[in-house]
Design an enzyme around this catalytic site. Structure first.
Site, PDB file in Angstrom:
ATOM      1  N   HIS A 142      29.867 -12.383 -42.154  1.00  0.00           N
ATOM      2  CA  HIS A 142      28.449 -12.163 -42.413  1.00  0.00           C
ATOM      3  C   HIS A 142      28.243 -10.769 -42.992  1.00  0.00           C
ATOM      4  O   HIS A 142      28.629  -9.770 -42.357  1.00  0.00           O
ATOM      5  CB  HIS A 142      27.661 -12.313 -41.109  1.00  0.00           C
ATOM      6  N   HIS A 166      17.901 -13.343 -47.844  1.00  0.00           N
ATOM      7  CA  HIS A 166      18.491 -14.630 -47.490  1.00  0.00           C
ATOM      8  C   HIS A 166      17.886 -15.776 -48.301  1.00  0.00           C
ATOM      9  O   HIS A 166      18.496 -16.838 -48.433  1.00  0.00           O
ATOM     10  CB  HIS A 166      18.280 -14.921 -46.001  1.00  0.00           C
ATOM     11  N   ARG A 240       5.010  -4.268 -22.356  1.00  0.00           N
ATOM     12  CA  ARG A 240       5.035  -4.314 -20.889  1.00  0.00           C
ATOM     13  C   ARG A 240       3.613  -4.506 -20.389  1.00  0.00           C
ATOM     14  O   ARG A 240       2.784  -3.601 -20.448  1.00  0.00           O
ATOM     15  CB  ARG A 240       5.624  -3.014 -20.317  1.00  0.00           C
ATOM     16  N   CYS A 285      10.156   1.764 -20.291  1.00  0.00           N
ATOM     17  CA  CYS A 285       9.848   1.111 -19.025  1.00  0.00           C
ATOM     18  C   CYS A 285      10.792   1.636 -17.938  1.00  0.00           C
ATOM     19  O   CYS A 285      11.980   1.865 -18.195  1.00  0.00           O
ATOM     20  CB  CYS A 285       9.994  -0.396 -19.162  1.00  0.00           C
ATOM     21  N   TYR A 420       7.797   1.348  -8.845  1.00  0.00           N
ATOM     22  CA  TYR A 420       8.239   2.444  -9.699  1.00  0.00           C
ATOM     23  C   TYR A 420       8.605   3.686  -8.879  1.00  0.00           C
ATOM     24  O   TYR A 420       8.146   4.797  -9.147  1.00  0.00           O
ATOM     25  CB  TYR A 420       7.173   2.772 -10.746  1.00  0.00           C
TER      26      TYR A 420
END
Length: 571
Positions: A142, A166, A240, A285, A420
């Site tokens: 590829h 492509h 998120r 995150c 958290y």
């Protein structure tokens, strides 16, 4: 900023007709009835001699012509003598319809069956429209390298929407030669459209985002794309969400501010009328790379890969200016609470807080952002206003901001008090006490390898035997990345990457650093075949990533910043 590579639009080098190799091969797959069956995949080799080239050209043109008439006139499968040969444009138009045409001579496969074929060992299958294709034997050749693995077991449609090279006649013909079946259609009931559903007005998302959960929507881009641009494209920035995305009319938007000498309400236009400030900041995150920590021992939380991070230019009004206008005075004991418009089933908003010292510091660059990469915020990223707290865990960068409160204590929200937070590896759910641990603010130093990807087949790219590795690195608190070290011999030797980062002289490096390294491959490693690459970053305080996840495991799977390790095959 030193830009080492071209922009995203120029990522894929070379044309797909170069270095393609096809040959007849029998592969084993599963038919629509679930039984194993043998299938022939017609594959072709590049012609060598002039006569072979002419024969190849005639065969290729003839095949396309027959395909054209097969699709445009099912009753005329054979060209009649003297019949007009279709033009190049007609042939290409026909080729563009192949992937949306059912081929009745081939078996049908369900999406779940395709998903199982996501690596070379299981065969690499992809879908394009209604077609199912086995591209295993093409993957090594590829021209875009191992990026083809990002679509393994899933659709290539969104990738081809980005990489328009492509969409040529030759590439479409090449792909159709790998077709092994048809993708079964599925009737999907869209529960999101049910009257009264809190999810009925969710925004549209980019097809390349890989969901960690759909309700609420949480997703990351393919890791192979992350190191391609210094500024992450808005629609490929990780998402998120903790709750349904609110619908906010900018004309009705109001931001309440409590604290100081008086209370105040700002409209969107009022915020935009304030002096505009911009800052480059990565948002990460707290659970980024949690999926790696889970391999040590199970944790609770979304199974994020290394893509729950992005880097952007954020623009808006400085929070320090707003608070000073309110008469807020410095106080090391106080906090600033942020609340969003996203509500839980009990109508409580998402909330978080930061120390007042960070909010009032002009060098802290906390802003009420309304632009992301010079464009208005999208709904998923907090339209119309979100707070950006550079250098701080993503959970404190509250979206859809509706209320700011200067208070004597932290936010009492679940996400500030009972989530958290980090704990000792020995703490379990029977012994954990969230009140004994500080809420995460500044994030630790981390890095990740974006390319090559795990399991990729990597070719040495020069006579001296090197492979190229790319990735990102970031540290919280405005600390600059000073070095990224890599090894492919388990630390016997280390190699320093070249960095791409903002050149800011005053110690506020809130954006990430992209890096590129060239690693030598020994003859012994070539013979062994497998090589594991390790990456570790060092920041300006000389903090360095820990080696093992076993040493930093915690029951919530946060702060997952051990060495990033990727095992690849040298071919």
């Amino acid at each position: 900023m030193r830009l080492l590579r071209p922009s995203w639009s120029g990522l894929v080098r070379g044309r797909h007709h170069q270095h393609h190799r096809r040959f007849l091969q029998t592969t084993t797959s599963r038919g629509s009835n679930g039984e194993r069956e043998e299938q022939q995949h017609s594959k072709w080799s590049s012609p060598g001699s002039r006569s072979e080239q002419l024969l190849y050209a005639a065969f290729w043109a003839g095949g396309l012509t027959l395909g054209y008439h097969w699709l445009t006139d099912r009753n005329n499968r054979v060209l009649l003598e003297g019949q007009k040969v279709p033009s190049e444009e007609e042939l290409e138009a026909t080729a563009r319809r192949w992937h949306v045409t059912i081929r009745k001579e081939l078996p049908n496969y369900r999406a779940e069956q395709v998903e199982q074929h996501n690596c070379a060992e299981k065969r690499i299958w992809v879908t394009y429209g209604l077609g199912v294709y086995d591209v295993t034997d093409f993957a090594d050749n590829h021209p875009g390298g191992d990026k083809i693995l990002m679509a393994a077991g899933s659709a290539i449609d969104p990738f081809w929407a980005i990489y328009q090279q492509h969409n040529t006649l030759e590439v479409l013909e090449l792909l159709e030669g790998f077709r092994i079946g048809n993708l079964e259609g599925q009737v999907v009931t869209n529960a999101d459209e049910e009257l009264g559903s809190p999810w009925s007005q969710e925004p549209q998302r980019h097809a390349l985002l890989k969901p960690a959960s759909k309700r609420p929507f949480n997703a990351e881009p393919p890791i192979g794309l992350l190191a391609d641009q210094f500024y992450t494209p808005n629609d490929l920035f990780y998402v998120r969400n903790h709750l349904p995305v609110p619908v906010i009319d900018p004309e009705d938007y109001e931001l309440e501010i409590e604290g100081g000498a008086k209370e105040k309400t700002l409209t969107l236009e009022g915020i935009k009328a304030l002096p505009k400030h911009s800052v480059t900041a990565a948002i990460m995150c707290g659970g980024n790379r949690r999926s790696e920590m889970t391999k040590v021992k199970a944790v609770k939380g979304l199974s994020w890969g290394a893509g729950a991070v992005g880097n952007a230019k954020w623009s808006g009004a400085r929070l320090c200016d707003v608070l000073r206008e309110q008469g807020v005075q410095p106080d090391e004991s106080k906090h600033v609470i942020f609340e969003g418009a996203d509500l839980d089933p009990t109508s409580h908003p998402y909330g978080a807080s930061i120390p007042l010292a960070k909010a009032l510091d002009p060098r802290g660059d906390v802003i009420l952002a309304y632009e992301m990469n010079d464009e208005p915020l999208s709904r998923d990223h907090g339209f119309p206003i979100r707070v950006i707290v550079p250098g701080t865990v993503g959970a404190r960068n509250v979206k859809w901001l509706t209320r700011i409160v200067v208070a004597d204590k932290e936010s009492d929200s679940h996400w500030q008090q009972n989530d958290y937070k980090g704990f000792s590896p020995s703490t379990d759910w029977d012994t954990v006490d969230f009140s004994k641990s500080d809420a995460i603010q500044a994030m630790p130093v981390t890095s990740a390898i974006c390319t090559p990807q795990p399991g990729a087949r990597v070719k040495v790219d020069d006579d001296e035997g090197h492979i190229t590795v790319r990735g990102y690195a970031w540290s919280g608190g405005g600390r600059k990345i000073v070095r990224v070290d890599l090894t492919n011999d388990e630390g016997v030797s280390w190699h320093v990457a070249e960095l791409e980062q903002e050149e800011i002289p005053d110690g506020r490096h809130y954006g990430w650093s992209l890096w590129t390294a060239r690693l030598p491959v020994t003859e012994a490693q070539r013979k062994a075949g497998d090589v594991e690459i390790w990456a570790k970053a060092v920041d300006s305080a000389y903090n360095v990533q820990p080696e093992k996840f076993e040493h930093i495991w915690n029951l919530r799977g946060v702060l997952a910043n051990a060495y990033h390790k990727v095992k690849v095959k040298i071919v």
